[in-house]
Design a protein around this motif. Structure first.
Motif, PDB file in Angstrom:
ATOM      1  N   GLY A 309      27.922  37.169  38.267  1.00 55.85           N
ATOM      2  CA  GLY A 309      27.932  38.105  37.162  1.00 55.85           C
ATOM      3  C   GLY A 309      27.197  39.391  37.430  1.00 55.85           C
ATOM      4  N   THR A 310      26.217  39.384  38.370  1.00 56.57           N
ATOM      5  CA  THR A 310      25.461  40.611  38.613  1.00 56.57           C
ATOM      6  C   THR A 310      26.297  41.672  39.306  1.00 56.57           C
ATOM      7  N   HIS A 346      31.040  35.496  48.426  1.00 53.76           N
ATOM      8  CA  HIS A 346      30.594  36.403  47.366  1.00 53.76           C
ATOM      9  C   HIS A 346      31.615  37.545  47.248  1.00 53.76           C
ATOM     10  N   ARG A 347      32.842  37.178  46.963  1.00 53.70           N
ATOM     11  CA  ARG A 347      33.951  38.139  47.056  1.00 53.70           C
ATOM     12  C   ARG A 347      33.760  39.347  46.143  1.00 53.70           C
ATOM     13  N   SER A 348      33.448  39.113  44.864  1.00 53.01           N
ATOM     14  CA  SER A 348      33.341  40.242  43.936  1.00 53.01           C
ATOM     15  C   SER A 348      32.198  41.175  44.329  1.00 53.01           C
ATOM     16  N   TRP A 350      31.069  41.670  47.419  1.00 51.05           N
ATOM     17  CA  TRP A 350      31.440  42.407  48.618  1.00 51.05           C
ATOM     18  C   TRP A 350      32.500  43.479  48.320  1.00 51.05           C
ATOM     19  N   LEU A 351      33.334  43.246  47.340  1.00 48.85           N
ATOM     20  CA  LEU A 351      34.298  44.283  46.979  1.00 48.85           C
ATOM     21  C   LEU A 351      33.571  45.541  46.524  1.00 48.85           C
ATOM     22  N   ARG A 352      32.470  45.359  45.787  1.00 51.77           N
ATOM     23  CA  ARG A 352      31.688  46.519  45.351  1.00 51.77           C
ATOM     24  C   ARG A 352      30.889  47.096  46.509  1.00 51.77           C
ATOM     25  N   ALA A 353      30.328  46.225  47.359  1.00 56.04           N
ATOM     26  CA  ALA A 353      29.554  46.733  48.495  1.00 56.04           C
ATOM     27  C   ALA A 353      30.439  47.501  49.468  1.00 56.04           C
ATOM     28  N   GLY A 354      31.696  47.070  49.606  1.00 59.41           N
ATOM     29  CA  GLY A 354      32.610  47.778  50.498  1.00 59.41           C
ATOM     30  C   GLY A 354      32.837  49.218  50.086  1.00 59.41           C
TER      31      GLY A 354
END
Length: 909
Positions: A309-310, A346-348, A350-354
């Motif tokens: 959720g974070t 931690h897919r969601s 990593w999508l933001r970190a990408g």
């Protein structure tokens, strides 16, 4: 109307030194000489205020204070009292010291101090000598007349030999003819009645600047070497200590930081401070892709716990281009299959970190990092120019063509392969996979043994598991090792009720019935033997590094202290009692529970302190809360319901429990609960904490003197996080014990009270006591016995009553393992004595004098021995805290860290 608290706040370092080491930083004052008369009067008032809080300044600290100017003393004294009150929760209406200084110095301060000191001497004769900082082993402590400063017999003899005029060595006042104050007076007896039996004054020492620097460095090294996650208080300490760390991280940063969250926090702090010298260190410390993600989270100012959720709510901070390239280089160096699997976990996030890393911009330089992001994003390889490079993808990546003609990468995860093997009952295949990841193997031990029991009943351990276990146990961190030990050591039945603690920032728990096949003793016992052997091996290795002890002293009560776990979600507390531990209630027939909170401006928050009562079968029998202020014949009494807590003072509610009356009323258990009635989470409050005091009947009856008694506070915890219902503890009225739970109960929207949640609270309390029943969890007793047997040939064990003292000596040909087993089961002691607790404590102190010892006690009620060295763990403070600095103080987390795997670098995910 009372004015708001205007106490001068101390620095974070002041608070740290006071809480952890009982030391006080004092600014340089005037040169030694005649003190200012107003300073002398103010110092007497300060001593009286400290004595009310159970503390006393030693001679070096008092000398430093008496050299201050009156205004500086007022500021220092106010800061010191505010710091002590903050630890106890008594600072909400605290008035500053000398508010009308100097005209307002109370003339009765000396009389108050004298009465309090004599009361302490009546309760416990082995108080602290303020000159030599020792507690007398022969009850030779007395209060000088007329100043009431404590002096031991030896220091008094030295005084009479060298000072014909006989002045007090602390305040220089001339002594009366009688020299010592009588303690058998009405005032002293009255003060003694309000103190717990055996209560001793806690010493406050002067902290030199050099000592403070050394303490900070040592504490920082201990926290970075910790093998278990830090609790909230320790995380605050880490942030403080990093502020005082040397500038060049390469000079002091250890080669390995075992706990990954600590690692991310430290690296992010150093990157913000000095990026040029920190970036070259990243590759050595970031050993998995998840480490990189934790660092990005910490860099953005968030907790690097990666809770679900974070990723949706966190505002990520931009990465400088050099740091971005460095992180991509770290990712690209990992095996591409492992990298892709870690990113999928931690897919969601990593999508933001990408979006910050821009991996496709550097696909030619870092192709594997770009390929892993293509797996996570399910991107077309040709679209990003990766198709030609990855047509022959390394295992476990696979290239597939979609019906639409797109080229995609997929990965078969490690977890999927393990689950497939277990579903087929192929235990050898699962073990071969898990052996490559020792932590996963140990965490799944219970599951593996269940599979064995289900597919091959009445069969011993499979050869593959028997061969893989010793190596895996040597490599795993203490947390999983002790968790598996606690899970397997006690027999389990079908349909047992299991308690689960989901990851989170507050401690919550849920239960379910487990109908799986129990693990037979024939399978669990050999594994437990292997774990015990590994703990002993690690203890022996620790002794080889630090040196052997001449003696070990243990409290049998360590068996009631559960090894700390889930510390990320632990509340900040006055006494660090591990969750699930059982403790005897202190002396006193009354418990006074309290909750204090303060809401924000333009906000209304209604917290309710409640106690739910249950019988032997956990049937609800009654309550004491805002709906029922008095239970029975005043067996439980509520102070009244506050529905709002505006600043600056907030509001406080109390509940008094008469333990004797409650026991006669038929209640077996009392569950303490704090509700947020109007559903406002605790984290929205400016301040909120709860706790309990122990009072004598006379003290409980004197309501006119105030409801909050700082010296009687035994425990407090901060209410924090998104929780709305907190269960701090469960009291067993029959055995006069309490189980420290520090748990939060899930709640839906709406109003909350006991009537609404009594079934859930009773079920949770029942599950907690079952989950932490004796023998079902690893305890500090297990660690203490291993450390004592490995480190010393002579061990003293004090029983729970404090009266029995067993002495064990290792035989000439006795193996260490056999000695440890004899200790753990408390079998065949070489000598045992039964005597009053004071005499037992005196014997221990005499034996510790001049000895290098490993000492692990529940209560530090042993007199401070002269010349003692070695290691000390204690849960509750006491006279032993006055021992010299040659005695290393450790926490429960530090004790666990001594059982780190070889090299101390086993990473903790």
């Amino acid at each position: 109307m009372k004015k708001p608290n205007t106490a001068v706040p101390g620095s974070a370092l002041d608070t740290y030194l006071l809480r952890r080491h009982g030391q006080v930083l004092v600014a340089p004052g005037a040169a030694p000489g005649e003190p200012d008369p107003w300073t002398a009067k103010g110092l007497v008032a300060l001593e009286a205020d400290l004595a009310r809080r159970g503390h006393v300044p030693t001679k070096p600290l008092r000398d430093a204070l008496r050299r201050l100017r009156p205004a500086d003393l007022a500021e220092t004294g106010t800061r010191l009292l505010a710091g002590l009150d903050a630890l106890l929760g008594a600072d909400r209406r605290h008035q500053p010291l000398f508010r009308r200084f100097p005209d307002g110095v109370p003339s009765h301060a000396h009389a108050d101090y004298s009465v309090l000191i004599r009361g302490y001497l009546l309760r416990q004769s082995s108080q602290l000598c303020l000159v030599c900082e020792r507690t007398s082993l022969e009850a030779g402590i007395g209060a000088l007349a007329p100043c009431a400063h404590l002096l031991c017999h030896d220091c008094f003899l030295e005084l009479t030999e060298h000072d014909d005029a006989r002045h007090c060595p602390l305040c220089d006042v001339p002594l009366d003819r009688e020299h010592h104050l009588p303690t058998d007076t009405r005032g002293a007896r009255k003060a003694a009645r309000d103190l717990a039996a055996g209560q001793a004054l806690k010493p406050l020492r002067l902290a030199e600047t050099g000592d403070a620097t050394a303490l900070v460095g040592a504490a920082l090294a201990d926290l970075l070497a910790r093998q278990t996650p830090l609790n909230p208080q320790e995380r605050e300490d880490l942030a403080l200590l990093l502020e005082h760390a040397p500038a060049d991280p390469g000079a002091w940063l250890p080669a390995a930081i075992p706990v990954r969250e600590i690692r991310a926090t430290v690296l992010a702090t150093l990157l913000r401070r000095d990026p040029e010298r920190t970036r070259p260190l990243l590759a050595a410390h970031l050993t998995t892709a998840t480490d990189v993600l934790r660092l990005i989270w910490a860099w953005s100012g968030a907790e690097p716990d990666l809770l679900p959720g974070t990723a949706r709510t966190l505002r990520l901070r931009n990465l400088p281009r050099p740091l971005r390239r460095e992180l991509l280089a770290v990712l690209d160096a990992f095996p591409v299959g492992t990298l892709a699997e870690d990113l999928r976990r931690h897919r969601s996030a990593w999508l933001r970190a990408g979006e910050l890393l821009h991996p496709y911009e550097h696909r030619d330089r870092f192709p594997y990092a770009a390929a892993a992001f293509a797996v996570v994003r399910q991107s077309d390889l040709d679209l990003h120019g990766l198709g030609p490079q990855l047509r022959e993808a390394p295992a476990p990546l696979r290239v597939r063509e979609t019906p639409a003609g797109h080229t995609r990468l997929t990965v078969e995860t490690f977890a999927a392969r393990v689950e497939h093997a277990l579903a087929q009952g192929d235990l050898p295949a699962a073990v071969r996979l898990l052996a490559t990841r020792p932590g996963e193997l140990v965490r799944r031990l219970h599951h593996l043994l269940r599979v064995r029991a289900a597919w091959a009943p009445d069969q011993p351990l499979p050869a593959e598991l028997a061969d893989a276990l010793p190596k895996a146990l040597r490599a795993v961190a203490p947390g999983p090792l002790l968790g598996a030990y606690g899970r397997l050591r006690a027999p389990r039945g079908i349909g047992e009720r299991r308690l689960y603690f989901p990851r989170g920032r507050v401690a919550s728990a849920h239960t379910r019935f487990d109908w799986g096949k129990p693990v037979p003793v024939e399978l669990s016992a050999p594994v437990c033997d292997l774990i015990e052997a590994e703990l002993l091996r690690r203890a022996e290795r620790s002794v080889e590094q630090a040196g052997r002890y001449e003696l070990a002293v243990l409290d049998a009560g360590l068996a009631d202290l559960v090894v700390p776990f889930a510390e990320r979600a632990s509340a900040k507390t006055l006494v660090a009692v591990p969750r699930g531990s059982v403790q005897r209630l202190p002396d006193g027939q009354h418990l006074r529970l309290f909750v204090h909170w303060m809401q924000r401006a333009h906000q209304r928050v209604d917290l309710d302190l409640s106690v739910a009562f249950y019988d032997e079968e956990w049937q609800f029998t009654g309550l004491c809360d805002y709906t029922r202020l008095v239970l029975g014949a005043r067996a439980a009494v509520h102070s009244g319901d506050f529905t709002t807590a505006p600043p600056p003072h907030g509001a406080t509610e109390f509940v008094d429990l008469d333990l004797r009356a409650l026991g006669k009323a038929g209640a077996r258990y009392a569950v303490v609960v704090v509700f947020s009635y109007n559903d406002i989470p605790f984290e929205d409050l400016t301040d909120a904490f709860a706790g309990f005091m122990t009072l004598t009947p006379s003290e409980a009856a004197r309501q006119r003197t105030g409801s909050f008694h700082p010296a009687s506070v035994r425990q407090r915890l901060d209410l924090a996080g998104e929780a709305r219902i907190c269960v701090p503890m469960i009291v067993d009225l029959q055995t006069r014990t309490h189980t420290w739970t520090d748990l939060n109960v899930g709640s839906g929207a709406g109003f909350h009270n006991v009537s609404r949640h009594r079934a859930e609270i009773g079920s949770l309390a029942d599950s907690v006591l079952t989950h932490f029943a004796p023998g079902t969890r690893a305890t500090l007793w297990d660690l203490g016995c291993a450390a004592a047997a490995a480190g010393s040939d002579e061990v003293w064990v004090r029983d729970r009553t404090g009266r029995g003292l067993g002495r064990y000596r290792r035989g000439a040909d006795e193996p260490v393992a056999a000695f440890a087993e004899r200790l753990r089961g408390r079998h065949e002691s070489d000598h045992r004595t039964e005597q009053p607790p004071d005499d037992t404590a005196r014997l221990i102190a005499e034996r510790l004098a001049g000895t290098r010892a490993f000492t692990a006690l529940v209560h530090a009620d042993v007199s401070a021995p002269e010349g003692a060295s070695g290691t000390l763990y204690r849960l509750y403070p006491g006279p032993l805290d006055a021992a010299p600095d040659t005695l290393e103080r450790i926490t429960a987390g530090d004790l666990v860290a001594r059982f780190a795997p070889s090299g101390g670098n086993s990473p903790i995910e």
